[in-house]
Scaffold this motif. Sequence first.
Motif, PDB file in Angstrom:
ATOM      1  N   GLY A 293      66.123  35.992  53.917  1.00  0.00           N
ATOM      2  CA  GLY A 293      64.793  36.303  54.420  1.00  0.00           C
ATOM      3  C   GLY A 293      64.245  37.563  53.795  1.00  0.00           C
ATOM      4  O   GLY A 293      64.835  38.138  52.874  1.00  0.00           O
ATOM      5  N   VAL A 294      63.103  37.979  54.294  1.00  0.00           N
ATOM      6  CA  VAL A 294      62.413  39.165  53.808  1.00  0.00           C
ATOM      7  C   VAL A 294      62.607  40.277  54.837  1.00  0.00           C
ATOM      8  O   VAL A 294      62.363  40.074  56.031  1.00  0.00           O
ATOM      9  CB  VAL A 294      60.912  38.877  53.603  1.00  0.00           C
ATOM     10  CG1 VAL A 294      60.174  40.137  53.149  1.00  0.00           C
ATOM     11  CG2 VAL A 294      60.712  37.739  52.599  1.00  0.00           C
ATOM     12  N   SER A 295      63.046  41.420  54.380  1.00  0.00           N
ATOM     13  CA  SER A 295      63.238  42.558  55.272  1.00  0.00           C
ATOM     14  C   SER A 295      61.884  43.013  55.825  1.00  0.00           C
ATOM     15  O   SER A 295      60.878  43.036  55.112  1.00  0.00           O
ATOM     16  CB  SER A 295      63.902  43.702  54.516  1.00  0.00           C
ATOM     17  OG  SER A 295      63.872  44.869  55.295  1.00  0.00           O
ATOM     18  N   LEU A 296      61.870  43.422  57.085  1.00  0.00           N
ATOM     19  CA  LEU A 296      60.644  43.995  57.644  1.00  0.00           C
ATOM     20  C   LEU A 296      60.273  45.286  56.923  1.00  0.00           C
ATOM     21  O   LEU A 296      59.097  45.659  56.880  1.00  0.00           O
ATOM     22  CB  LEU A 296      60.806  44.222  59.153  1.00  0.00           C
ATOM     23  CG  LEU A 296      60.443  43.055  60.072  1.00  0.00           C
ATOM     24  CD1 LEU A 296      58.937  42.932  60.225  1.00  0.00           C
ATOM     25  CD2 LEU A 296      61.043  41.739  59.625  1.00  0.00           C
ATOM     26  N   ASP A 297      61.265  45.968  56.325  1.00  0.00           N
ATOM     27  CA  ASP A 297      60.945  47.160  55.530  1.00  0.00           C
ATOM     28  C   ASP A 297      60.049  46.796  54.358  1.00  0.00           C
ATOM     29  O   ASP A 297      59.151  47.556  53.983  1.00  0.00           O
ATOM     30  CB  ASP A 297      62.231  47.810  55.013  1.00  0.00           C
ATOM     31  CG  ASP A 297      63.107  48.325  56.134  1.00  0.00           C
ATOM     32  OD1 ASP A 297      62.580  48.971  57.052  1.00  0.00           O
ATOM     33  OD2 ASP A 297      64.317  48.051  56.102  1.00  0.00           O
ATOM     34  N   THR A 298      60.289  45.637  53.772  1.00  0.00           N
ATOM     35  CA  THR A 298      59.434  45.168  52.668  1.00  0.00           C
ATOM     36  C   THR A 298      58.032  44.869  53.182  1.00  0.00           C
ATOM     37  O   THR A 298      57.033  45.263  52.573  1.00  0.00           O
ATOM     38  CB  THR A 298      60.054  43.903  52.043  1.00  0.00           C
ATOM     39  OG1 THR A 298      61.360  44.230  51.568  1.00  0.00           O
ATOM     40  CG2 THR A 298      59.207  43.361  50.903  1.00  0.00           C
ATOM     41  N   LEU A 299      57.941  44.193  54.313  1.00  0.00           N
ATOM     42  CA  LEU A 299      56.630  43.802  54.846  1.00  0.00           C
ATOM     43  C   LEU A 299      55.812  45.023  55.287  1.00  0.00           C
ATOM     44  O   LEU A 299      54.591  45.011  55.217  1.00  0.00           O
ATOM     45  CB  LEU A 299      56.809  42.841  56.017  1.00  0.00           C
ATOM     46  CG  LEU A 299      57.482  41.511  55.644  1.00  0.00           C
ATOM     47  CD1 LEU A 299      57.863  40.726  56.897  1.00  0.00           C
ATOM     48  CD2 LEU A 299      56.568  40.670  54.755  1.00  0.00           C
ATOM     49  N   PHE A 300      56.518  46.076  55.743  1.00  0.00           N
ATOM     50  CA  PHE A 300      55.820  47.263  56.241  1.00  0.00           C
ATOM     51  C   PHE A 300      55.677  48.349  55.179  1.00  0.00           C
ATOM     52  O   PHE A 300      55.174  49.439  55.479  1.00  0.00           O
ATOM     53  CB  PHE A 300      56.550  47.834  57.467  1.00  0.00           C
ATOM     54  CG  PHE A 300      56.127  47.171  58.753  1.00  0.00           C
ATOM     55  CD1 PHE A 300      55.026  47.634  59.467  1.00  0.00           C
ATOM     56  CD2 PHE A 300      56.811  46.073  59.237  1.00  0.00           C
ATOM     57  CE1 PHE A 300      54.618  47.023  60.634  1.00  0.00           C
ATOM     58  CE2 PHE A 300      56.414  45.448  60.413  1.00  0.00           C
ATOM     59  CZ  PHE A 300      55.316  45.926  61.111  1.00  0.00           C
ATOM     60  N   ALA A 301      56.099  48.074  53.938  1.00  0.00           N
ATOM     61  CA  ALA A 301      56.139  49.121  52.915  1.00  0.00           C
ATOM     62  C   ALA A 301      54.794  49.825  52.740  1.00  0.00           C
ATOM     63  O   ALA A 301      54.756  51.043  52.592  1.00  0.00           O
ATOM     64  CB  ALA A 301      56.610  48.531  51.599  1.00  0.00           C
ATOM     65  N   ASP A 302      53.703  49.070  52.753  1.00  0.00           N
ATOM     66  CA  ASP A 302      52.382  49.682  52.509  1.00  0.00           C
ATOM     67  C   ASP A 302      51.574  49.860  53.781  1.00  0.00           C
ATOM     68  O   ASP A 302      50.380  50.136  53.729  1.00  0.00           O
ATOM     69  CB  ASP A 302      51.579  48.795  51.535  1.00  0.00           C
ATOM     70  CG  ASP A 302      52.275  48.680  50.199  1.00  0.00           C
ATOM     71  OD1 ASP A 302      52.930  49.656  49.796  1.00  0.00           O
ATOM     72  OD2 ASP A 302      52.174  47.603  49.575  1.00  0.00           O
ATOM     73  N   VAL A 303      52.212  49.689  54.931  1.00  0.00           N
ATOM     74  CA  VAL A 303      51.486  49.801  56.204  1.00  0.00           C
ATOM     75  C   VAL A 303      51.562  51.238  56.704  1.00  0.00           C
ATOM     76  O   VAL A 303      52.648  51.788  56.881  1.00  0.00           O
ATOM     77  CB  VAL A 303      52.067  48.831  57.254  1.00  0.00           C
ATOM     78  CG1 VAL A 303      51.409  49.053  58.607  1.00  0.00           C
ATOM     79  CG2 VAL A 303      51.907  47.388  56.795  1.00  0.00           C
TER      80      VAL A 303
END
Length: 199
Positions: free
Chosen positions: A91-101
């Motif tokens: 899967g995709v880490s939430l760290d990746t999804l939140f990187a630019d948030v």
Amino acid sequence: MAIISKGFSGRRTAGDEKLPPGQYITPDFPVLSAGPTPHVPLDQWEFTIDDGASVLRRWDWKSFLDLPTETFTVDIHCVTRWSKFGTAWEGVSLDTLFADVKTDASYALVHSYGGYTTNLPLEDLLNKQAWIAFKYENEDLAPEHGGPARLLVPHLYLWKSAKWVHGITLMNQDKPGFWERLGYHNYGDPWREQRYWGD
Ligand SMILES: Nc1nc2c(c(=O)[nH]1)N[C@H]1C(S)=C(S)[C@@H](COP(=O)(O)O)O[C@H]1N2
Ligand SMILES: [Mo]
């Protein structure tokens, strides 16, 4: 018989330190869903991060799969007392999804296709603790287990791991989700046996 089960649960074996209190190990993968399995065509699937007022990030299935993925193997613990060791996911880490948030929010409400919600502190989604998984044991994640994609937050009871995940709303104030409103613990740490209100 009570005496036998008491003796059994009191016995310590190697690996027990991986089993939270009050749990038993199952080789099965039970399905626990509060309603019917929603079926979302992949060309309509999307995942968003919003702050309650506006959408901050949005992925469709194709752009989601373009993100860097991770494989990870974790133990999972359901509040109904089964634990399953060594489940393997991609899967995709939430760290990746939140990187630019950029956000000041402290809380997250995760929402799913079908209407399920669950809440947790935003920090529990970050720092290598949570993923949006789309493969289980090298196969596409089965619909009954949350496919096409589900949240996995293995350090909390499994009701926090929203199946058919659709988005995350960031909040300054905590807001209980589906089971949390119905009496499940607001945080749900299996090591502290936070099963229900008041635990
Ligand atoms: N959308 C959604 N996610 C959900 C649920 C649900 O009913 N709907 N049940 C939760 C509960 S209580 C558990 S224990 C796990 C079960 O996951 P599984 O069915 O893959 O074992 O999903 C969690 N995520
Ligand atoms: Mo559960």
